[in-house]
Design a protein around this motif. Structure first.
Motif, PDB file in Angstrom:
ATOM      1  N   SER A   1       0.850  -1.181   0.000  1.00 57.45           N
ATOM      2  CA  SER A   1       0.000   0.000   0.000  1.00 57.45           C
ATOM      3  C   SER A   1       0.885   1.230   0.000  1.00 57.45           C
ATOM      4  O   SER A   1       2.066   1.151   0.320  1.00 57.45           O
ATOM      5  CB  SER A   1      -0.898   0.007   1.242  1.00 57.45           C
ATOM      6  N   GLU A   2       0.310   2.356  -0.367  1.00 59.96           N
ATOM      7  CA  GLU A   2       1.076   3.594  -0.394  1.00 59.96           C
ATOM      8  C   GLU A   2       0.769   4.416   0.859  1.00 59.96           C
ATOM      9  O   GLU A   2      -0.376   4.539   1.264  1.00 59.96           O
ATOM     10  CB  GLU A   2       0.712   4.414  -1.635  1.00 59.96           C
ATOM     11  N   SER A   3       1.792   4.943   1.458  1.00 55.97           N
ATOM     12  CA  SER A   3       1.629   5.806   2.616  1.00 55.97           C
ATOM     13  C   SER A   3       2.315   7.128   2.306  1.00 55.97           C
ATOM     14  O   SER A   3       3.075   7.239   1.349  1.00 55.97           O
ATOM     15  CB  SER A   3       2.264   5.161   3.857  1.00 55.97           C
TER      16      SER A   3
ATOM     17  N   VAL B   1      -4.164  -5.273   7.500  1.00 57.88           N
ATOM     18  CA  VAL B   1      -5.399  -5.035   8.244  1.00 57.88           C
ATOM     19  C   VAL B   1      -5.999  -3.687   7.860  1.00 57.88           C
ATOM     20  O   VAL B   1      -7.213  -3.563   7.639  1.00 57.88           O
ATOM     21  CB  VAL B   1      -5.132  -5.097   9.764  1.00 57.88           C
ATOM     22  N   LEU B   2      -5.162  -2.663   7.767  1.00 60.48           N
ATOM     23  CA  LEU B   2      -5.655  -1.331   7.417  1.00 60.48           C
ATOM     24  C   LEU B   2      -6.265  -1.319   6.018  1.00 60.48           C
ATOM     25  O   LEU B   2      -7.303  -0.681   5.784  1.00 60.48           O
ATOM     26  CB  LEU B   2      -4.520  -0.314   7.520  1.00 60.48           C
ATOM     27  N   LEU B   3      -5.643  -2.015   5.081  1.00 62.09           N
ATOM     28  CA  LEU B   3      -6.179  -2.067   3.723  1.00 62.09           C
ATOM     29  C   LEU B   3      -7.558  -2.727   3.705  1.00 62.09           C
ATOM     30  O   LEU B   3      -8.495  -2.227   3.085  1.00 62.09           O
ATOM     31  CB  LEU B   3      -5.215  -2.819   2.816  1.00 62.09           C
TER      32      LEU B   3
ATOM     33  N   ASP C   1      -4.436   4.633  11.510  1.00 60.05           N
ATOM     34  CA  ASP C   1      -3.171   3.908  11.542  1.00 60.05           C
ATOM     35  C   ASP C   1      -2.394   4.325  12.786  1.00 60.05           C
ATOM     36  O   ASP C   1      -1.810   5.416  12.842  1.00 60.05           O
ATOM     37  CB  ASP C   1      -2.374   4.232  10.272  1.00 60.05           C
ATOM     38  N   ALA C   2      -2.410   3.469  13.799  1.00 61.50           N
ATOM     39  CA  ALA C   2      -1.694   3.762  15.042  1.00 61.50           C
ATOM     40  C   ALA C   2      -1.488   2.472  15.814  1.00 61.50           C
ATOM     41  O   ALA C   2      -2.180   1.475  15.592  1.00 61.50           O
ATOM     42  CB  ALA C   2      -2.454   4.784  15.898  1.00 61.50           C
ATOM     43  N   ASP C   3      -0.557   2.504  16.739  1.00 62.61           N
ATOM     44  CA  ASP C   3      -0.186   1.348  17.542  1.00 62.61           C
ATOM     45  C   ASP C   3      -0.726   1.526  18.955  1.00 62.61           C
ATOM     46  O   ASP C   3      -0.659   2.623  19.521  1.00 62.61           O
ATOM     47  CB  ASP C   3       1.345   1.241  17.579  1.00 62.61           C
TER      48      ASP C   3
ATOM     49  N   ALA D   1     -11.356  -0.823   3.136  1.00 62.64           N
ATOM     50  CA  ALA D   1     -12.175  -1.272   2.018  1.00 62.64           C
ATOM     51  C   ALA D   1     -13.512  -1.855   2.472  1.00 62.64           C
ATOM     52  O   ALA D   1     -14.519  -1.708   1.776  1.00 62.64           O
ATOM     53  CB  ALA D   1     -11.409  -2.316   1.210  1.00 62.64           C
ATOM     54  N   LEU D   2     -13.529  -2.500   3.642  1.00 62.59           N
ATOM     55  CA  LEU D   2     -14.688  -3.303   4.017  1.00 62.59           C
ATOM     56  C   LEU D   2     -15.490  -2.781   5.200  1.00 62.59           C
ATOM     57  O   LEU D   2     -16.676  -3.119   5.334  1.00 62.59           O
ATOM     58  CB  LEU D   2     -14.231  -4.738   4.326  1.00 62.59           C
TER      59      LEU D   2
END
Length: 281
Positions: free
Chosen positions: A17-19, A125-127, A145-147, A131-132
């Motif tokens: 993926s692109e960030s 997971v983020l992708l 997007d974070a930990d 999408a879903l």
């Protein structure tokens, strides 16, 4: 962006993926906890390396598939309980791969305008999540997007109606945070950043009921280079110390307000080996 990758008949959406900082590669050569969990739940978003790890885990803990479903069912019951109690904002940290019904589907099924923020750090997971995990027409869903180990970032990125209580959901994630990483401090910092009247929903792997099976499970994950830590009832209780426990309190997750139809057929505590608790600040 590369073409879709087909693995053992399962279509994974992207290989990278692109960030803002450039390409984020997804490592398909190592097992990953969210994909192993997806395998236990009967999903298709997993790779041979995840299925190998999952099969090894099942060899030492044969009821893991049942435990995964019990945790998922606990999450759905707890979210339903809280939504019926008036909560309309949910912060789900460590969301994992989508597995309907997801938290926002359950919450918005009770409170259609419910707002849900999903948080994870894994690129795949983020992708999938972006999408879903789509909101109903009256509510909202955001993917961040974070930990979990960076609570300040989570609190800065999660946007909610100011002053309105928020449910913090930590399902299936705390066993992957070691004592050295201060899980209690992380949870305390997240709770301190939420409005008064907010709530905490969590479940946690335990070795209290089936110590040999859980020790074997921890060893399998270690061999897959995944740190996994079970905690006792007393250790799990520390996460909710000083909070107002709701429902039956801290119990094996399948025993937290079970569906009446399931009362005569609940799995044994050792087969699930997971505590569940819901508490209010």
């Amino acid at each position: 962006m590369t073409q879709p990758l087909v693995v053992s008949g399962n279509l994974l959406p992207w290989q990278r993926s692109e960030s803002p900082s450039g390409s984020v590669l997804v490592d398909f050569k190592r097992a990953q906890s969210a994909r192993i969990e997806n395998y236990f739940l009967g999903g298709k978003d997993n790779l041979p390396v995840d299925r190998d790890a999952g099969t090894s885990a099942l060899s030492v803990f044969p009821s893991l598939w049942l435990a995964a479903r019990a945790r998922r069912a606990f999450l759905c019951r707890a979210v339903t309980f809280l939504a019926r109690a008036g909560f309309g904002q949910f912060l789900d940290v460590g969301v994992g791969l989508p597995a309907s019904p997801d938290l926002h589907e359950v919450a918005q099924g009770v409170v259609p305008p419910a707002r849900v923020v999903y948080v994870d750090r894994d690129p795949l997971v983020l992708l999938h999540a972006r999408a879903l995990l789509v909101s109903g027409p009256l509510g909202s869903v955001e993917v961040v997007d974070a930990d979990l180990r960076d609570p300040a970032k989570i609190l800065a990125l999660a946007c909610f109606d100011e002053g309105e209580p928020v449910v913090l959901s930590l399902s299936g994630v705390l066993p992957f945070v070691s004592d050295a990483e201060d899980p209690y401090g992380i949870v305390a910092q997240l709770l301190a950043g939420l409005p008064a009247g907010s709530a905490l929903l969590l479940d946690h792997l335990t070795a209290d009921h089936a110590p040999e099976a859980v020790a074997g499970l921890v060893a399998v994950y270690k061999a897959a280079v995944i740190a996994l830590q079970a905690r006792s009832r007393g250790q799990v209780a520390r996460f909710v110390a000083g909070l107002d426990l709701l429902g039956p309190g801290l119990v094996s997750c399948q025993r937290w307000i079970p569906d009446p139809a399931d009362l005569d057929d609940l799995p044994a505590d050792g087969a699930v080996s997971c505590y569940g608790v819901v508490a209010r600040l």
